[in-house]
Write a protein that holds these residues in place. Structure first.
Motif, PDB file in Angstrom:
ATOM      1  N   CYS A   1      28.345  57.881 -96.726  1.00 36.02           N
ATOM      2  CA  CYS A   1      28.566  56.392 -97.109  1.00 36.02           C
ATOM      3  C   CYS A   1      28.205  55.579 -96.187  1.00 36.02           C
ATOM      4  CB  CYS A   1      30.130  56.053 -97.337  1.00 36.02           C
ATOM      5  SG  CYS A   1      30.357  54.445 -97.420  1.00 36.02           S
ATOM      6  N   ARG A   2      27.167  54.850 -96.839  1.00 35.01           N
ATOM      7  CA  ARG A   2      26.590  53.868 -95.644  1.00 35.01           C
ATOM      8  C   ARG A   2      26.755  52.217 -96.078  1.00 35.01           C
ATOM      9  NH1 ARG A   2      20.544  52.914 -98.539  1.00 35.01           N
ATOM     10  NH2 ARG A   2      21.586  52.304-100.834  1.00 35.01           N
ATOM     11  N   THR A   3      27.881  52.067 -96.558  1.00 31.68           N
ATOM     12  CA  THR A   3      28.266  50.614 -97.049  1.00 31.68           C
ATOM     13  C   THR A   3      29.375  50.086 -95.967  1.00 31.68           C
ATOM     14  OG1 THR A   3      28.259  51.565 -99.383  1.00 31.68           O
ATOM     15  CG2 THR A   3      29.266  49.270 -99.004  1.00 31.68           C
ATOM     16  N   GLY A   4      29.180  48.569 -95.850  1.00 30.61           N
ATOM     17  CA  GLY A   4      30.020  47.866 -94.999  1.00 30.61           C
ATOM     18  C   GLY A   4      31.166  48.573 -94.080  1.00 30.61           C
TER      19      GLY A   4
ATOM     20  N   GLY B   1      21.934  58.280 -97.708  1.00 32.78           N
ATOM     21  CA  GLY B   1      23.156  57.552 -97.749  1.00 32.78           C
ATOM     22  C   GLY B   1      23.378  57.062 -99.052  1.00 32.78           C
ATOM     23  N   VAL B   2      24.913  56.998 -99.153  1.00 31.90           N
ATOM     24  CA  VAL B   2      25.200  56.328-100.767  1.00 31.90           C
ATOM     25  C   VAL B   2      26.137  55.373-100.505  1.00 31.90           C
ATOM     26  CG1 VAL B   2      24.968  58.867-101.655  1.00 31.90           C
ATOM     27  CG2 VAL B   2      27.063  58.178-100.554  1.00 31.90           C
ATOM     28  N   GLU B   3      26.396  54.709-101.720  1.00 27.67           N
ATOM     29  CA  GLU B   3      27.278  53.511-101.461  1.00 27.67           C
ATOM     30  C   GLU B   3      28.755  53.812-101.474  1.00 27.67           C
ATOM     31  OE1 GLU B   3      25.905  50.798-100.526  1.00 27.67           O
ATOM     32  OE2 GLU B   3      23.899  51.289-100.991  1.00 27.67           O
ATOM     33  N   CYS B   4      29.554  53.086-101.245  1.00 27.23           N
ATOM     34  CA  CYS B   4      30.997  53.158-100.863  1.00 27.23           C
ATOM     35  C   CYS B   4      31.585  54.222-101.743  1.00 27.23           C
ATOM     36  CB  CYS B   4      31.663  51.774-101.256  1.00 27.23           C
ATOM     37  SG  CYS B   4      33.407  52.106-101.093  1.00 27.23           S
ATOM     38  N   LEU B   5      32.096  55.069-101.076  1.00 27.67           N
ATOM     39  CA  LEU B   5      32.929  56.286-101.954  1.00 27.67           C
ATOM     40  C   LEU B   5      34.158  56.100-102.221  1.00 27.67           C
ATOM     41  CD1 LEU B   5      30.772  59.032-100.051  1.00 27.67           C
ATOM     42  CD2 LEU B   5      30.706  58.365-102.373  1.00 27.67           C
TER      43      LEU B   5
END
Ligand SMILES: Cc1cc2nc3c(=O)[nH]c(=O)nc-3n(C[C@H](O)[C@H](O)[C@H](O)COP(=O)(O)O)c2cc1C
Ligand code: SF4
Ligand code: SF4
Ligand code: FES
Ligand code: FES
Lengths: 458, 336, 170
Positions: free
Chosen positions: C92-95, C130-134
């Motif tokens: 996960c690469r989100t905030g 990298g993927v968005e918020c899991l």
């Protein structure tokens, strides 16, 4: 200790099984609703409870149910929204992992109330383990006679299925979710018609969040009036808050609505304060889509009164000095975090997740990301800051679905409250690559802030 | 429910059938108060709502519920209510928002009008001209795609596409099999066949006519000429395709037919879809019975060469607001 | 656009088809297209990625046009339209994850595996992206590995090392 209506038995070993769940009073609501109440009476209880949708918009659930069209001879559907993809939100995953039967029980009662004989739980595809858990729970419930034909001998039939998504935040938007469930690209539909009239397969449909549906269980068990006594004002009941970021104890907490924000962040019962002895700089109180607030405005209104965890209190002050409850994803930023970098990260997220149907969102989200990237990496210009505000205004309100707004608000609010940090990135392009702007005056007591906020009330 | 609905757009009242959209009500009035529509197409079910150029402000919801609508709405997908009041060109807010939409549509557009076959009959060019900013504020590299031939008749310049979905609806509703569609998501979306297949069946050529920009073009367009040097003429032939009535526009240069298209109405929509044989195979004058020169709206670049002058509709003569709205055109006519 | 020759033919086993049949039963008659997303997950679990040939077969099974499958598969982020490593580490690469060090974890994975985002290691075992918020931000940093999407929480450089070593020796 606040009242727990959803997570009361979360720590009981084996609560994920039907057996233990029933020992703790599970499936009473199904028995009560199906055997002693009419569907309309169930709807009435939910109306009385004042329950508001927990998926983000906060729309009263009972009212939504009463809008459902009931044409003769046409199937109706209940679809549970378990797409949970809003950055900062992870309560639904938690609930489904540990107490799957709470959701199944809620689905049975709610489907009964709406007159649905087939219902779907749309779970985001990445939650494959939760899909397995739910499927197992459904099989258990079916074996015990709570699902299938002639449930508990009442003549009511219900089949419940779990549907995986394919990886797309936009499928959390209810009409995109329905498209996806129909095996299509997750493009939100143009409304009207609303799902209550023409939803899944063109039939009347209600879409509700996991937590909203689970909350129907205590509402039926204790009665809508009892539920409405918990909470504050029009924010009734309890709410699951997903707490993340720089906290001593991040995690999922069930709070009574109306809890002071300060208590939620600092008390040991909840998040236990900011990690590593740092100070709080900012929060995003309701998931990435809601406006970011500096620490001072998080804890208190502009007039100095304490802010509470409730729909009304979080939005007190409008967008100038307030934020929103959203889906309850509470993200805390400590003094070492860079607001510009986080704003860029969120903009990248919305750019990545835009479905691309409508021009302002498709093109505008990419533009925002690129300008923010340039600011974060030391190539920004002073005029970029106003450009960002202008582009976000051109997206906001001009799109098919609220993702456009959700992309615009974090950018607009970050600039509204942290403009000096953005300017510092332009003035100190080299320094900003290796160090942070720090806490600045974002945590100083409110009185000083009021003036400034009024000035750049964008 | 056979009663007509009264709706007022920019001060002009018109009565329309229930279920009519604001856009179509405006089209019944005509003139400058008609919102520009880049994705809606009256002949394609489900079209509209996407480009957002047709946004208007509803200042009064209806007689029964006079509250204004909280946001600007897409006029192509909003149904009129009795007593509704709408502002289009009389609302600065609408004009500003529309400028914003046009700016968005152009940030990734190649702006290659000088070499584009569609130049002169491109809705985006017209729209940009009317609403665009003078200078682009977008300083990043524009999105680019390879130009591809989808079959031997049609060429796709994805760079120019505005993702209006019209060609997809056309393939779904007019042809018997759809082989192209929209791939990927967000601003990476593209029109494609994904695997190398030709878009080819009796009616596939119609995607060229519905495309509001120069993204889908006719590969058989001979000599690649600028449209404003060509002279359009309405013609017909006895087409034996069951769904085609052979009514077309021939585009001449000198004595040569350069290309054949369906006939278009004043809003740029085809009157009737035509078959591929008429479009691609019949390029000799002898194939056709010529009717008369095609009517070209005065606003189009094509008419800079020639003919017809602007004839104000009767309703414009009576209505002050419309006269104001059509000032430029009226001045032109009085010059003639 | 892919060239037609690049397609490798695939066969669906009878057990796979049985699973398909089970899933299609969940929807009303004539709405079998609803099965598309779950079917594509099954296909990817079986073959490791979602090839054109497999998509064409799914289209045939569901009685829809192939383009309808391509449109869907390319819209969603979970379907790999290119072959990937046996294990795809999706971080996960989100905030919220970045607030507690997700970016460092990604850098570490990149140097440990020696391949860039999206590439495959020489032994064919690993890819990462990298993927968005899991939806696990409270247990950040996190990563998942398909096809069962097993979850790894509260990652550290050490725990990532152990994970990769264990998978390598499996
Ligand atoms: C872009 C976007 C993403 C959304 N994501 C979710 C989600 O992941 N889960 C959810 O329950 N609702 C989500 N929603 C809200 C839903 O559209 C819908 O309002 C909600 O499911 C209704 O359920 P409720 O009334 O129980 O809250 C999202 C909305 C938008 C616009
Ligand atoms: S606002 Fe964005 S996500 Fe929503 S429909 Fe438009 S392009 Fe798609
Ligand atoms: S190719 Fe033309 S018709 Fe098709 S979506 Fe793009 S702009 Fe619209
Ligand atoms: S024409 Fe109405 S939104 Fe495109
Ligand atoms: S941000 Fe990483 S799981 Fe939510």
């Amino acid at each position: 200790m606040g009242r727990k209506l959803l997570l009361e038995h979360i720590n009981v070993p084996g609560i994920n099984t039907l057996e233990v769940y029933r020992q703790k009073g599970g499936y009473r609501a199904v028995e009560k609703a199906l055997k002693t109440l009419t569907p309309d009476e169930v709807v009435e209880e939910v109306k009385k409870s004042g329950l508001r949708g927990r998926g983000g918009a906060g729309f009263p659930t009972g009212m939504k149910w009463s809008f459902l069209a009931k044409p003769e001879g046409v199937a109706r559907y209940l679809v549970c929204n378990a797409d949970e993809s809003e950055p900062g939100t992870f309560k639904d995953r938690y609930l489904m992992t540990y107490i799957p039967h709470a959701l199944i029980e809620g689905m049975i009662v709610s489907s009964f109330a709406l007159g649905a004989n087939t219902s779907y739980i749309y779970v985001r595809g990445e939650m494959m383990p939760q899909i397995r858990i739910l499927e197992k729970a459904i099989a258990e419930a079916k074996a015990a006679g709570f699902l299938g034909k002639n449930i508990l001998g009442t003549g009511y039939d219900l089949e419940l299925y779990v549907q995986p998504g394919g990886g797309a935040y936009i499928c959390g938007e209810e009409t995109a979710l329905l498209e996806s469930l129909e095996g299509k690209r997750g493009n939100p539909r143009i409304k009207p018609p609303f799902p209550a009239i023409a939803g899944l397969y063109g039939c009347p449909t209600v879409v509700n969040n996991v937590e909203s549906i689970a909350a129907v269980v205590p509402i039926i068990n204790d009665g809508g009036d009892e539920y409405a006594k918990v909470g504050i004002g029009r924010s009734t009941g309890t709410k699951l808050i997903s707490a993340s970021g720089n906290l001593v104890k991040p995690g999922v907490y069930e709070i009574e609505l109306g809890l002071p924000v300060e208590e939620f962040i600092y008390s040991d019962e909840y998040c236990g304060g900011i990690a590593n002895g740092k100070r709080l700089k900012a929060t995003v109180a309701g998931g990435s889509s809601v406006p970011i607030l500096p620490a001072n405005l998080t804890l208190k209104y502009a007039n100095g009164e304490p802010r509470l965890m409730s729909y009304e209190s979080l939005s007190e002050g409008g967008f100038a000095t307030g934020t929103m409850m959203g889906s309850g994803g509470f993200i805390a930023f400590d003094e070492d975090q860079c607001i510009v970098r986080n704003t860029w990260n969120f903009a990248r997220f919305y750019h990545h997740e835009s479905c691309g149907q409508c021009s302002p969102c498709r093109e505008g989200t990419g533009w925002l990301e690129k300008v923010l990237h340039r600011l974060e990496y030391g190539h920004g210009k002073m005029s970029d800051i106003d450009l960002l505000v202008d582009v976000s205004k051109k997206i906001e309100g001009n799109t098919i679905c609220p993702l456009g707004d959700a992309a615009a608000w974090p950018v607009a609010s970050a600039i509204r409250h942290f403009r000096d940090e953005f300017e510092w990135h332009v003035k100190e392009p080299v320094k900003s690559l290796s160090s942070n702007y720090g806490l600045a005056n974002y945590a100083v007591p409110i009185e000083r802030k009021v003036e400034e906020v009024k000035q750049d009330n964008l | 429910m056979s009663d007509l609905m009264k709706v007022t757009i920019d001060g002009i009242t018109v009565e329309v059938a229930p279920g009519t959209s604001i856009l179509n009500a405006a089209r019944q009035i005509g003139g400058d108060i008609v919102p520009p529509a880049m994705c809606y197409y009256s002949k394609l079910e489900g079209s509209g709502g996407k480009c957002r150029t047709c946004i208007v402000k509803v200042t009064k919801g209806s007689e029964k519920d006079p509250r204004p609508m909280p946001k600007l709405v897409a006029s192509c997908r909003t149904t009129v209510m009795d007593g509704m009041e709408v502002q289009n060109i009389t609302s600065p807010e609408v004009l500003e928002a529309r400028n914003g939409v046009v700016e968005m549509l152009l940030i990734n557009h190649p702006l290659d009008c000088p070499i584009c076959d569609q130049a002169g009959e491109c809705d985006l060019q017209n729209l940009g001209y009317e609403n665009g900013l003078q200078r682009t504020r977008y300083e990043f590299e524009r999105r680019t795609f390879e130009r591809i031939d989808i079959g031997d008749k049609i060429q796709l310049h994805m760079n120019r596409c505005i993702l209006c979905y019209r060609c997809v609806f056309t393939a779904d509703q007019i042809t018997n099999k759809r082989v192209h569609g929209i791939l990927n998501r967000g601003d990476h979306s593209e029109i494609s066949t994904y695997i190398q297949t030709a878009v080819d069946n009796d009616f596939s050529g119609n995607v060229i006519d519905v495309c509001p920009v120069g993204a889908l073009t006719d590969r058989t367009f001979r000599f690649k000429n600028r449209v404003w040097f060509t002279k359009p003429v309405d013609a017909h032939r006895d087409c034996n395709h069951e769904k085609c009535n052979g009514k077309v526009t021939l585009w001449y240069k000198g004595a040569d037919v350069l290309r054949v298209t369906a006939r278009k109405d004043q809003f740029g929509e085809v009157e009737e879809f035509i078959c591929n044989e008429c479009r691609f195979e019949k390029k000799a004058t002898a194939d056709w019975t010529i009717e008369h020169p095609t009517h070209i709206p005065d606003t189009s670049v094509i008419s800079s060469n020639h003919y017809e002058t602007f004839k104000p509709l009767p309703v414009i003569k009576e209505n002050l607001a419309l006269q104001e709205a059509n000032k430029v055109e009226l001045e032109k006519t009085s010059k003639f | 656009m892919l060239k037609v020759e690049e397609q490798q033919p695939v066969e669906f086993s009878s057990t796979l088809i049985e699973k398909f049949d089970e899933i299609v039963k969940r929807y009303p008659a004539g709405k079998q297209k609803s099965a598309l997303l779950p079917l594509l997950h099954l296909v990817q679990a079986e073959f490791g990625w979602t090839s054109v040939a497999a998509m064409d077969k799914v289209a045939e099974y569901l009685n829809i046009e192939p383009i309808e499958v391509y449109e869907v598969a390319s819209f969603y982020s979970m379907y790999f339209l290119q072959p990937k490593g046996k294990y795809v580490l999706e971080v996960c690469r989100t905030g919220p994850c970045c607030l507690v060090g997700a970016e460092k974890i990604m850098d570490h994975i990149e140097s440990k595996l020696g391949v860039k985002e999206g590439e495959v290691t020489a032994d064919g075992l690993f890819s990462w992206r990298g993927v968005e918020c899991l939806a696990a931000c409270g247990f950040a940093p996190v990563l998942q590995i398909g096809p069962e999407y097993t979850f790894y929480e509260n990652l550290t450089e050490q725990s990532v090392d152990t994970l990769i070593d264990n998978l390598r020796n499996k």
